[in-house]
Structures are given as C-alpha cells and as structure tokens.
Design a protein around this motif. Sequence first.
Motif, mmCIF file in Angstrom:
data_model
loop_
_atom_site.group_PDB
_atom_site.id
_atom_site.type_symbol
_atom_site.label_atom_id
_atom_site.label_comp_id
_atom_site.label_asym_id
_atom_site.label_seq_id
_atom_site.Cartn_x
_atom_site.Cartn_y
_atom_site.Cartn_z
ATOM 1 N N GLN A 43 -35.123 -18.268 -16.117
ATOM 2 C CA GLN A 43 -35.942 -19.460 -15.898
ATOM 3 C C GLN A 43 -36.945 -19.255 -14.769
ATOM 4 O OE1 GLN A 43 -34.184 -23.218 -16.315
ATOM 5 N NE2 GLN A 43 -35.686 -24.279 -15.073
ATOM 6 N N LEU A 44 -36.498 -18.601 -13.688
ATOM 7 C CA LEU A 44 -37.388 -18.400 -12.546
ATOM 8 C C LEU A 44 -38.294 -17.179 -12.706
ATOM 9 C CD1 LEU A 44 -34.908 -19.133 -9.603
ATOM 10 C CD2 LEU A 44 -36.551 -20.695 -10.661
ATOM 11 N N GLY A 45 -37.980 -16.329 -13.685
ATOM 12 C CA GLY A 45 -38.766 -15.114 -13.869
ATOM 13 C C GLY A 45 -38.577 -14.126 -12.735
ATOM 14 N N GLU A 46 -37.360 -14.097 -12.184
ATOM 15 C CA GLU A 46 -37.042 -13.199 -11.064
ATOM 16 C C GLU A 46 -35.922 -12.255 -11.469
ATOM 17 O OE1 GLU A 46 -36.170 -15.115 -7.386
ATOM 18 O OE2 GLU A 46 -37.868 -16.477 -7.522
ATOM 19 N N PRO A 47 -35.799 -11.120 -10.788
ATOM 20 C CA PRO A 47 -34.682 -10.221 -11.072
ATOM 21 C C PRO A 47 -33.351 -10.898 -10.740
ATOM 22 C CG PRO A 47 -36.363 -9.112 -9.767
ATOM 23 C CD PRO A 47 -36.729 -10.561 -9.820
ATOM 24 N N LEU A 48 -32.312 -10.523 -11.472
ATOM 25 C CA LEU A 48 -30.980 -11.093 -11.303
ATOM 26 C C LEU A 48 -30.480 -10.946 -9.869
ATOM 27 C CD1 LEU A 48 -28.496 -12.371 -12.677
ATOM 28 C CD2 LEU A 48 -27.737 -10.056 -13.229
ATOM 29 N N ASN A 49 -30.707 -9.780 -9.266
ATOM 30 C CA ASN A 49 -30.224 -9.547 -7.903
ATOM 31 C C ASN A 49 -30.888 -10.493 -6.903
ATOM 32 O OD1 ASN A 49 -28.564 -7.525 -8.799
ATOM 33 N ND2 ASN A 49 -30.018 -5.904 -8.357
ATOM 34 N N ASN A 50 -32.163 -10.786 -7.107
ATOM 35 C CA ASN A 50 -32.853 -11.727 -6.219
ATOM 36 C C ASN A 50 -32.208 -13.101 -6.292
ATOM 37 O OD1 ASN A 50 -34.649 -9.684 -5.694
ATOM 38 N ND2 ASN A 50 -36.461 -10.876 -6.166
ATOM 39 N N VAL A 51 -31.879 -13.514 -7.505
ATOM 40 C CA VAL A 51 -31.251 -14.823 -7.697
ATOM 41 C C VAL A 51 -29.906 -14.859 -6.976
ATOM 42 C CG1 VAL A 51 -30.205 -16.361 -9.408
ATOM 43 C CG2 VAL A 51 -32.435 -15.324 -9.865
ATOM 44 N N LYS A 52 -29.139 -13.791 -7.089
ATOM 45 C CA LYS A 52 -27.825 -13.744 -6.441
ATOM 46 C C LYS A 52 -27.954 -13.832 -4.927
ATOM 47 C CE LYS A 52 -25.696 -11.043 -10.106
ATOM 48 N NZ LYS A 52 -25.176 -9.741 -10.491
ATOM 49 N N VAL A 53 -28.851 -13.069 -4.371
ATOM 50 C CA VAL A 53 -29.027 -13.079 -2.917
ATOM 51 C C VAL A 53 -29.614 -14.417 -2.470
ATOM 52 C CG1 VAL A 53 -30.271 -12.027 -0.991
ATOM 53 C CG2 VAL A 53 -29.142 -10.596 -2.678
#
Length: 187
Positions: free
Chosen positions: A161-171
């Motif tokens: 949804q945010l168009g960001e890498p998964l790791n960025n979302v986790k952090v």
Amino acid sequence: MEITPKLILDNIEKAKTGDQVAFTFLLHHYWNEVYGFMLKRTQNETDTEDIVIETFSKAFDRIATYNPDYAFNTWLIAIAKNVHIDLLRKKKSSLFVEITDEEDEDAYNIADTSPSAEDKLIIEQNLSHLLSCIKHLKPQYQEVIQLRYFQEMSYQEIANQLGEPLNNVKVKLLRAKKLLLEILTKK
C-alpha cells in the motif's frame, strides 16, 4: 554504488546521530546476513523474523555503544544470539509450569470474565487516550500504526500500500511503537 567499509562506517556514525537514512542503509545491508544466520539456528521463519526485527531494534537503540574496532555484522550477530537465547528461555519457562490438583480444580471454577459496563467505559477511555497519543506521532508513523493495528494489515500488505520495501515498513513500525511508548510513559 559500491559498498565499502568506509561507507559502512560513515553510515554507522550518521546513525549514531539519529539519521534515519543511515539506519535504513544498515538495515538493508545487514538484514539478509542476520536473517540467514538466525534461520539456520531456529529453522523457523516466524521466530527468525521476530528475532531479526528485535535485533535491529536493539542495535539501533544502542548504536552509540558500538565499538568500531569490531565488525558491525559481528556485533549484530552477537545481539541476535542473545535475543534468540532470551526467546528460548521464555519458551522453556512457559512450557514447564507445574499445576497442582487444587489449581487445576480452581481453573474450572473461574467466574464470568466478560467486561462489565464499568470495564467497557475504562477500555473506551484507554482507547481514547491511546488515540490522542498516536496523534502526537509524525504522520508516517501514525499511518503504519493505523494500518497494522486498526486495519490489521500484514507487513507485506502495508509495504504494498505504501509502495515501500518490507524492511522499511518493519523498522518504521518498530520506531513508531518505540516513540508511542515514550509518549505514553510521559503522560
């Protein structure tokens, strides 16, 4: 861009000053290494992901204590091992709880635990307080909290949804929870 030891040290120094781009660089650069190491140890993807997320969270919280005489990945692996040991201790202690016959009988005589009207009011007030604290976060952190905990989206769905890498979302979610905890403890 070639990743050199100097580039890594520069990003560590920037991370020590709170530079989010440096944190992201370090996370991206070392995620697979720490994840692969822990996956071999745990042989469980869910536990491994939890351990690695907690490892980076602890590392970033304590990055000021990092000694550049040692390799950064070695420091991360040491943290990951300790997080894994803590997880094993928690699992072990929760698996072996002895229950006496009296305690077993008491378990069958538990009163109705559905919330009373007073309990519901307290829960609503707590939720209202939590929502007002969330409003003190930066919009990017409000958004990930909203998507994860109120819309109950998975990390991958949030990343898409945010168009960001998964790791960025986790952090970002870890950071949001940490900042929210700080706000809650101040109030």
